[in-house]
Design an enzyme around this catalytic site. Structure first.
Site, PDB file in Angstrom:
ATOM      1  N   THR A 117     -41.500 -62.207 -74.041  1.00 35.06           N
ATOM      2  CA  THR A 117     -40.250 -62.444 -74.777  1.00 35.06           C
ATOM      3  C   THR A 117     -39.069 -61.699 -74.171  1.00 35.06           C
ATOM      4  O   THR A 117     -39.240 -60.600 -73.612  1.00 35.06           O
ATOM      5  CB  THR A 117     -40.418 -61.986 -76.237  1.00 35.06           C
ATOM      6  OG1 THR A 117     -39.135 -62.020 -76.879  1.00 35.06           O
ATOM      7  CG2 THR A 117     -40.923 -60.561 -76.335  1.00 35.06           C
ATOM      8  N   TYR A 141     -41.924 -55.765 -82.184  1.00 32.84           N
ATOM      9  CA  TYR A 141     -42.287 -57.051 -81.569  1.00 32.84           C
ATOM     10  C   TYR A 141     -42.107 -56.980 -80.054  1.00 32.84           C
ATOM     11  O   TYR A 141     -43.033 -57.281 -79.285  1.00 32.84           O
ATOM     12  CB  TYR A 141     -41.428 -58.181 -82.159  1.00 32.84           C
ATOM     13  CG  TYR A 141     -41.539 -59.471 -81.399  1.00 32.84           C
ATOM     14  CD1 TYR A 141     -42.770 -60.115 -81.274  1.00 32.84           C
ATOM     15  CD2 TYR A 141     -40.427 -60.058 -80.780  1.00 32.84           C
ATOM     16  CE1 TYR A 141     -42.888 -61.295 -80.561  1.00 32.84           C
ATOM     17  CE2 TYR A 141     -40.534 -61.237 -80.080  1.00 32.84           C
ATOM     18  CZ  TYR A 141     -41.762 -61.846 -79.962  1.00 32.84           C
ATOM     19  OH  TYR A 141     -41.882 -63.019 -79.237  1.00 32.84           O
TER      20      TYR A 141
END
Ligand code: UDP
Length: 337
Positions: A117, A141
């Site tokens: 990501t 995350y």
């Protein structure tokens, strides 16, 4: 030559499975169905309901199906949730990837494609952000994915595993034929929320922050159509099969659209003027996140097909309308039964 897709019944995974089946690949899926749906899978694709971090399950599937490539999507993806539940994110993302890699090494699977990501960059000093920019994630995350990238790198050095780690920017939209799309309840991502508003499922959309020093005051993102993302995975698989070396690549278009522009595109395409509510900034949000996409274009010879905000909005809307029709049909069926 079977490809194992973890999270294959989920949003991105289901688009991937469809593309692999259409390309004539043999595919097998592991998914715990926490956010996925077995109905998203084409007929005939074996589904094992379980955890991608369950080494016994994974080793059994690899052996039984002759798996030679793994595409790993399974995981948790909502930044604000990760702030509330960091350990859940380290468990679902980092530990699952660790176990999956152990199984891959033990069984001698040579190729691995990993969903990383843009959140690994945190607040980038340079935009568009290149892959060599410092990785300083601002959320559990982002950290959970960065830790997985590090494990991949070390596994490649120690065991010769070859991998492509794709750092996704903002993945949006749905299959252009509306066969699959984002279906899990409790959406938090911008475009999905906007099409829910356009189809009357929400009274309004909140815009988190209109006081940023950007062109219209709202945040800027590199929104990439899910089908182009999937195409990048297909190209990554071909690259690894041709003997490509391990590599980490940004997966975005290299241009940004603001939150307000994105909402406007949905309003235009749908012809529905749903309300916009100006809300405060959302904690943890990064102001501008746009990929430097030169490395992926050069390495994988990847040429996106849907780099157009209205096209993306139209596909997202068509899918949402289909979901609503299907739900309505199911209710009618239940009433008449
Ligand atoms: N956003 C918004 N309203 C919403 C959902 C998102 O204004 O209902 C904004 C969010 O603050 C961010 C951008 O849209 O600036 C993209 O957020 P999203 O959650 O879609 O993805 P992220 O970039 O956080 O991964």
């Amino acid at each position: 030559m079977t490809v194992l897709v973890t999270g294959g019944a989920g949003y991105i995974g289901s688009h991937m499975v469809l593309a692999l089946v259409e390309a004539g690949e043999s595919v097998v899926v592991i998914d715990n169905l926490s956010r996925g749906f077995s109905a998203m899978l084409p007929r005939g694709v074996p589904l094992f309901i379980g955890e991608a971090g369950d080494e016994n399950l994974v080793e059994g599937v690899i052996a039984a199906h002759g798996v030679s490539s793994i595409i790993h999507f399974a995981g948790s993806v909502v930044v604000p949730d990760s702030m509330r539940d960091p350990l859940g994110y380290y468990h679902n993302n980092t530990m699952t990837t660790c176990n999956l890699l152990s199984a891959a090494v033990k069984c001698g699977v040579p190729r691995f494609i990993f969903s990383s990501t843009a959140a690994v960059y945190g607040n980038p000093a340079q935009v568009p952000v290149p892959e060599h920019a410092p990785a300083r994630p601002l959320s559990p995350y982002g950290t959970s994915k960065l830790m997985s990238e590090i494990m991949l790198h070390d596994t490649a050095v120690a065991h010769g595993l070859r991998y492509v780690a794709l750092r996704y920017f903002n993945v949006v939209g749905a299959d252009p034929q509306a066969r699959v799309g984002p279906a899990a309840p409790g959406a938090t991502h911008l475009l999905k929320i906007a099409v829910e508003a356009a189809t009357g499922q929400r009274a309004k959309i909140d815009v988190f922050g209109t006081d940023y020093p950007t062109k219209d005051g709202s945040c800027i993102r590199d929104f990439i159509h899910v089908s182009d993302l999937v195409e990048a995975h297909c190209a990554a698989l071909a690259y690894l099969r041709q003997g490509g070396a391990p590599v980490t690549l940004n997966c975005g278009y290299g241009r940004g659209h603001s939150v307000l522009e994105t909402i406007d595109a949905v309003r235009r395409v749908s012809g529905r003027n749903f309300a916009i509510h100006t809300a405060g900034r959302r904690p943890g949000d990064i102001m501008t996140m746009v990929a430097d996409s030169s490395r992926i274009r050069a390495t994988l010879h990847w040429t996106p097909r849907y780099d157009d905000l209205e096209t993306i909005a139209a596909h997202a809307l068509a899918w949402e309308e289909k979901l609503l029709r299907d739900r309505h049909g199911a209710q009618q069926h239940a009433l008449s039964a």
